[in-house]
Design a protein around this motif. Structure first.
Motif, PDB file in Angstrom:
ATOM      1  N   ALA A  16       2.209  18.184   8.285  1.00 50.60           N
ATOM      2  CA  ALA A  16       2.275  17.265   7.137  1.00 50.60           C
ATOM      3  C   ALA A  16       2.885  15.915   7.461  1.00 50.60           C
ATOM      4  O   ALA A  16       2.868  15.027   6.619  1.00 50.60           O
ATOM      5  CB  ALA A  16       3.043  17.917   5.995  1.00 50.60           C
ATOM      6  N   THR A  17       3.445  15.770   8.669  1.00 50.49           N
ATOM      7  CA  THR A  17       3.930  14.447   9.073  1.00 50.49           C
ATOM      8  C   THR A  17       2.929  13.755   9.996  1.00 50.49           C
ATOM      9  O   THR A  17       3.165  12.641  10.444  1.00 50.49           O
ATOM     10  CB  THR A  17       5.285  14.575   9.827  1.00 50.49           C
ATOM     11  N   GLY A  18       1.814  14.436  10.274  1.00 48.70           N
ATOM     12  CA  GLY A  18       0.844  13.922  11.248  1.00 48.70           C
ATOM     13  C   GLY A  18      -0.199  13.025  10.600  1.00 48.70           C
ATOM     14  O   GLY A  18      -0.149  12.728   9.406  1.00 48.70           O
ATOM     15  N   LYS A  19      -1.171  12.634  11.409  1.00 37.60           N
ATOM     16  CA  LYS A  19      -2.122  11.601  10.985  1.00 37.60           C
ATOM     17  C   LYS A  19      -2.994  12.049   9.811  1.00 37.60           C
ATOM     18  O   LYS A  19      -3.276  11.266   8.919  1.00 37.60           O
ATOM     19  CB  LYS A  19      -2.990  11.176  12.187  1.00 37.60           C
ATOM     20  N   THR A  20      -3.447  13.287   9.814  1.00 32.49           N
ATOM     21  CA  THR A  20      -4.262  13.728   8.669  1.00 32.49           C
ATOM     22  C   THR A  20      -3.384  14.385   7.595  1.00 32.49           C
ATOM     23  O   THR A  20      -3.592  14.170   6.408  1.00 32.49           O
ATOM     24  CB  THR A  20      -5.361  14.730   9.093  1.00 32.49           C
ATOM     25  N   ALA A  38       4.638  20.680   5.212  1.00 33.43           N
ATOM     26  CA  ALA A  38       5.384  21.446   6.205  1.00 33.43           C
ATOM     27  C   ALA A  38       5.133  20.983   7.642  1.00 33.43           C
ATOM     28  O   ALA A  38       4.012  20.664   8.027  1.00 33.43           O
ATOM     29  CB  ALA A  38       5.015  22.917   6.080  1.00 33.43           C
ATOM     30  N   SER A  39       6.211  20.955   8.396  1.00 35.88           N
ATOM     31  CA  SER A  39       6.161  20.763   9.857  1.00 35.88           C
ATOM     32  C   SER A  39       7.597  20.922  10.335  1.00 35.88           C
ATOM     33  O   SER A  39       8.492  21.176   9.529  1.00 35.88           O
ATOM     34  CB  SER A  39       5.596  19.397  10.242  1.00 35.88           C
ATOM     35  N   ARG A  40       7.826  20.735  11.637  1.00 32.72           N
ATOM     36  CA  ARG A  40       9.199  20.910  12.128  1.00 32.72           C
ATOM     37  C   ARG A  40      10.149  19.914  11.475  1.00 32.72           C
ATOM     38  O   ARG A  40      11.299  20.239  11.205  1.00 32.72           O
ATOM     39  CB  ARG A  40       9.239  20.756  13.652  1.00 32.72           C
ATOM     40  N   SER A  41       9.642  18.692  11.223  1.00 29.10           N
ATOM     41  CA  SER A  41      10.518  17.679  10.621  1.00 29.10           C
ATOM     42  C   SER A  41      10.095  17.356   9.194  1.00 29.10           C
ATOM     43  O   SER A  41      10.492  16.327   8.647  1.00 29.10           O
ATOM     44  CB  SER A  41      10.468  16.396  11.466  1.00 29.10           C
ATOM     45  N   GLY A  42       9.267  18.213   8.596  1.00 29.69           N
ATOM     46  CA  GLY A  42       8.718  17.925   7.269  1.00 29.69           C
ATOM     47  C   GLY A  42       9.648  18.343   6.137  1.00 29.69           C
ATOM     48  O   GLY A  42      10.734  18.873   6.359  1.00 29.69           O
ATOM     49  N   ASN A 130     -12.879  11.564  17.282  1.00 31.54           N
ATOM     50  CA  ASN A 130     -11.593  10.899  17.507  1.00 31.54           C
ATOM     51  C   ASN A 130     -11.246  10.010  16.311  1.00 31.54           C
ATOM     52  O   ASN A 130     -12.111   9.322  15.760  1.00 31.54           O
ATOM     53  CB  ASN A 130     -11.661  10.042  18.778  1.00 31.54           C
ATOM     54  N   PHE A 131      -9.957  10.017  15.963  1.00 34.58           N
ATOM     55  CA  PHE A 131      -9.527   9.271  14.785  1.00 34.58           C
ATOM     56  C   PHE A 131      -9.412   7.782  15.115  1.00 34.58           C
ATOM     57  O   PHE A 131      -8.928   7.417  16.194  1.00 34.58           O
ATOM     58  CB  PHE A 131      -8.140   9.720  14.310  1.00 34.58           C
ATOM     59  N   GLN A 132      -9.770   6.942  14.160  1.00 36.07           N
ATOM     60  CA  GLN A 132      -9.514   5.503  14.298  1.00 36.07           C
ATOM     61  C   GLN A 132      -8.016   5.278  14.505  1.00 36.07           C
ATOM     62  O   GLN A 132      -7.595   4.423  15.288  1.00 36.07           O
ATOM     63  CB  GLN A 132     -10.000   4.780  13.029  1.00 36.07           C
ATOM     64  N   GLN A 133      -7.213   6.079  13.838  1.00 36.25           N
ATOM     65  CA  GLN A 133      -5.758   5.898  13.871  1.00 36.25           C
ATOM     66  C   GLN A 133      -5.145   6.200  15.234  1.00 36.25           C
ATOM     67  O   GLN A 133      -3.967   5.864  15.461  1.00 36.25           O
ATOM     68  CB  GLN A 133      -5.115   6.778  12.787  1.00 36.25           C
ATOM     69  N   ASN A 134      -5.891   6.808  16.164  1.00 37.02           N
ATOM     70  CA  ASN A 134      -5.327   7.030  17.503  1.00 37.02           C
ATOM     71  C   ASN A 134      -4.912   5.716  18.166  1.00 37.02           C
ATOM     72  O   ASN A 134      -4.030   5.686  19.007  1.00 37.02           O
ATOM     73  CB  ASN A 134      -6.341   7.722  18.420  1.00 37.02           C
ATOM     74  N   PHE A 135      -5.591   4.627  17.784  1.00 30.55           N
ATOM     75  CA  PHE A 135      -5.271   3.328  18.379  1.00 30.55           C
ATOM     76  C   PHE A 135      -3.963   2.745  17.830  1.00 30.55           C
ATOM     77  O   PHE A 135      -3.340   1.916  18.481  1.00 30.55           O
ATOM     78  CB  PHE A 135      -6.393   2.310  18.095  1.00 30.55           C
TER      79      PHE A 135
HETATM   80  N1  LIG Z   1      -6.262  12.685  17.018  1.00 31.01           N
HETATM   81  C1  LIG Z   1      -7.577  12.916  17.081  1.00 31.01           C
HETATM   82  O1  LIG Z   1      -8.411  12.039  17.316  1.00 31.01           O
HETATM   83  C2  LIG Z   1      -8.083  14.316  16.830  1.00 31.01           C
HETATM   84  C3  LIG Z   1      -9.473  14.508  16.705  1.00 31.01           C
HETATM   85  C4  LIG Z   1      -9.965  15.807  16.440  1.00 31.01           C
HETATM   86  C5  LIG Z   1      -9.051  16.851  16.329  1.00 31.01           C
HETATM   87  N2  LIG Z   1      -7.712  16.624  16.485  1.00 31.01           N
HETATM   88  C6  LIG Z   1      -6.782  17.761  16.384  1.00 31.01           C
HETATM   89  O2  LIG Z   1      -5.931  17.593  15.279  1.00 31.01           O
HETATM   90  C7  LIG Z   1      -4.678  18.241  15.546  1.00 31.01           C
HETATM   91  C8  LIG Z   1      -3.548  17.290  15.250  1.00 31.01           C
HETATM   92  O3  LIG Z   1      -3.705  16.142  16.041  1.00 31.01           O
HETATM   93  P1  LIG Z   1      -3.155  14.748  15.503  1.00 31.01           P
HETATM   94  O4  LIG Z   1      -3.649  13.718  16.436  1.00 31.01           O
HETATM   95  O5  LIG Z   1      -3.430  14.627  14.037  1.00 31.01           O
HETATM   96  O6  LIG Z   1      -1.591  14.956  15.773  1.00 31.01           O
HETATM   97  P2  LIG Z   1      -0.341  14.360  15.022  1.00 31.01           P
HETATM   98  O7  LIG Z   1      -0.687  13.195  14.200  1.00 31.01           O
HETATM   99  O8  LIG Z   1       0.690  14.203  16.114  1.00 31.01           O
HETATM  100  O9  LIG Z   1       0.120  15.561  14.088  1.00 31.01           O
HETATM  101  C9  LIG Z   1       0.624  16.765  14.580  1.00 31.01           C
HETATM  102  C10 LIG Z   1       1.417  17.448  13.461  1.00 31.01           C
HETATM  103  O10 LIG Z   1       1.797  18.764  13.901  1.00 31.01           O
HETATM  104  C11 LIG Z   1       3.192  18.939  13.690  1.00 31.01           C
HETATM  105  N3  LIG Z   1       3.698  19.834  14.724  1.00 31.01           N
HETATM  106  C12 LIG Z   1       3.781  19.590  16.058  1.00 31.01           C
HETATM  107  N4  LIG Z   1       4.304  20.666  16.680  1.00 31.01           N
HETATM  108  C13 LIG Z   1       4.554  21.606  15.727  1.00 31.01           C
HETATM  109  C14 LIG Z   1       5.117  22.916  15.743  1.00 31.01           C
HETATM  110  N5  LIG Z   1       5.557  23.497  16.881  1.00 31.01           N
HETATM  111  N6  LIG Z   1       5.228  23.572  14.582  1.00 31.01           N
HETATM  112  C15 LIG Z   1       4.827  23.013  13.426  1.00 31.01           C
HETATM  113  N7  LIG Z   1       4.279  21.777  13.333  1.00 31.01           N
HETATM  114  C16 LIG Z   1       4.157  21.080  14.477  1.00 31.01           C
HETATM  115  C17 LIG Z   1       3.790  17.539  13.762  1.00 31.01           C
HETATM  116  O11 LIG Z   1       4.965  17.411  12.977  1.00 31.01           O
HETATM  117  P3  LIG Z   1       6.467  17.699  13.491  1.00 31.01           P
HETATM  118  O12 LIG Z   1       6.635  16.927  14.755  1.00 31.01           O
HETATM  119  O13 LIG Z   1       7.311  17.266  12.347  1.00 31.01           O
HETATM  120  O14 LIG Z   1       6.518  19.190  13.695  1.00 31.01           O
HETATM  121  C18 LIG Z   1       2.682  16.721  13.095  1.00 31.01           C
HETATM  122  O15 LIG Z   1       2.841  16.760  11.690  1.00 31.01           O
HETATM  123  C19 LIG Z   1      -4.726  18.695  16.992  1.00 31.01           C
HETATM  124  O16 LIG Z   1      -5.090  20.075  16.977  1.00 31.01           O
HETATM  125  C20 LIG Z   1      -5.838  17.862  17.577  1.00 31.01           C
HETATM  126  O17 LIG Z   1      -6.459  18.485  18.681  1.00 31.01           O
HETATM  127  C21 LIG Z   1      -7.213  15.376  16.712  1.00 31.01           C
END
Ligand SMILES: NC(=O)c1ccc[n+]([C@@H]2O[C@H](COP(=O)([O-])OP(=O)(O)OC[C@H]3O[C@@H](n4cnc5c(N)ncnc54)[C@H](OP(=O)(O)O)[C@@H]3O)[C@@H](O)[C@H]2O)c1
Length: 280
Positions: A16-20, A38-42, A130-135
């Motif tokens: 829940a703190t991540g990009k989607t 929810a997440s580790r820091s959520g 791949n997300f636009q937000q990766n950049f």
């Molecule tokens: N980025 C892309 O372009 C893309 C494209 C297709 C699919 N995906 C997939 O989408 C998923 C997320 O990628 P993202 O790029 O969105 O990453 P992200 O923005 O870094 O988000 C990851 C999330 O997972 C949480 N997290 C990390 N470790 C955890 C743990 N041990 N327990 C519970 N929560 C945890 C993080 O929060 P905390 O640090 O607070 O725990 C954060 O909220 C991955 O499976 C990735 O392969 C990504």
């Protein structure tokens, strides 16, 4: 004595703190839904590697947005525990081309797809490009800020998707019927080469940034030099090989099928992120 699980309409959003996840929490709350972020820091502490955090996160949840860990081991036990706790619907975040990459790559996402298919309650899988937000907030932010993004993509273009569109799609799938058993490929409206994407960002940011094409060996060496764990090196290698082969290059119609509108384009993202100071 067995107790009947209590369910409500609460939605557990993992990652829940991540990009989607962060954007999904916003969309759902604007709709008046009750969300556990929810997440580790959520707001709600959830750690894939600390099972003691699972029951409290799951209590009362009827639906789960599942962002898988890299490690596949905890995924199936979590899904089983969630169903036992009363969860009746999963939306699992996976990745475009998951059916085209070698077995063993992205093992966490593969485990999530498998676990929800087998779980006995409603499920939907989303497979975005791949997300636009990766950049602007992900792995490519530091290289872009430093003026050089170097990847092994070849000439294949990528239809980058706006994470806001993924969030809107996930919100519909979590809260409405008719999507059980579906796998949606999600992309942006047009495929751009990485060179063109970086030029768009450089223009929006008003600073020089160049794209450099690497051969896979050079890229692996850069990742290892940056301390990236070996399994992640393997996952990225598999993804870029699938991209070079053109398996992810065609725009997909998932956003239109779910939302009834076109997905958002890359230029709009670059302008918005630049205005918000992503690269300043
Ligand atoms: N980025 C892309 O372009 C893309 C494209 C297709 C699919 N995906 C997939 O989408 C998923 C997320 O990628 P993202 O790029 O969105 O990453 P992200 O923005 O870094 O988000 C990851 C999330 O997972 C949480 N997290 C990390 N470790 C955890 C743990 N041990 N327990 C519970 N929560 C945890 C993080 O929060 P905390 O640090 O607070 O725990 C954060 O909220 C991955 O499976 C990735 O392969 C990504």
């Amino acid at each position: 004595m067995t107790t009947t699980p209590k369910t409500s309409d609460e939605i557990l959003v993992l990652g829940a703190t991540g990009k989607t996840g962060r954007r999904l929490v916003d969309v759902l709350r604007k709709q008046g839904r009750t969300v556990r972020a929810a997440s580790r820091s959520g707001e709600v502490r959830f750690d894939w590697h600390d099972r003691e955090t699972w029951p409290a996160a799951l209590e009362g949840a009827a639906a789960v947005y599942l962002v898988a860990p890299d490690d596949p081991a905890p995924v199936r036990p979590f899904v089983e525990q969630a169903v036992e706790a009363g969860v009746r619907r999963f939306v699992a975040l996976s990745g475009r081309g998951m059916d085209r990459i070698p077995e063993g790559a992205f093992a966490g996402m593969a485990a999530a797809e498998e676990a929800v298919r087998d779980c006995g309650v409603e499920w939907t899988v989303i497979r975005p490009n791949n997300f636009q937000q990766n950049f602007g907030e992900g792995d490519w932010l530091d290289p872009v800020r430093a003026g050089r993004l170097a990847l092994p993509i070849g000439s294949a273009p990528e239809p980058f998707i706006d994470a806001r569109d993924i969030a809107e799609v996930a919100a519909v799938l979590l809260t409405s019927d008719g999507h059980h058993g579906q796998v949606y490929d999600l992309s942006g409206p047009e495929a751009l080469t990485f060179g063109a994407a970086v030029e768009t960002i450089a223009a929006a940011a008003g600073r020089p940034i160049r794209y450099e094409e690497l051969v896979p060996e050079e890229y692996r060496a850069e990742l290892r030099a940056g301390g990236v764990p070996e399994e992640v090196v393997g996952d990225l290698d598999a993804m870029f090989a699938a991209m070079r082969a053109g398996h992810l290059a065609e725009p997909a119609d998932g956003v239109r099928r779910v939302l009834g509108r076109e997905p958002a384009g890359f230029g709009a993202y670059a302008a918005r992120a630049a205005a918000a100071g992503a690269w300043s």
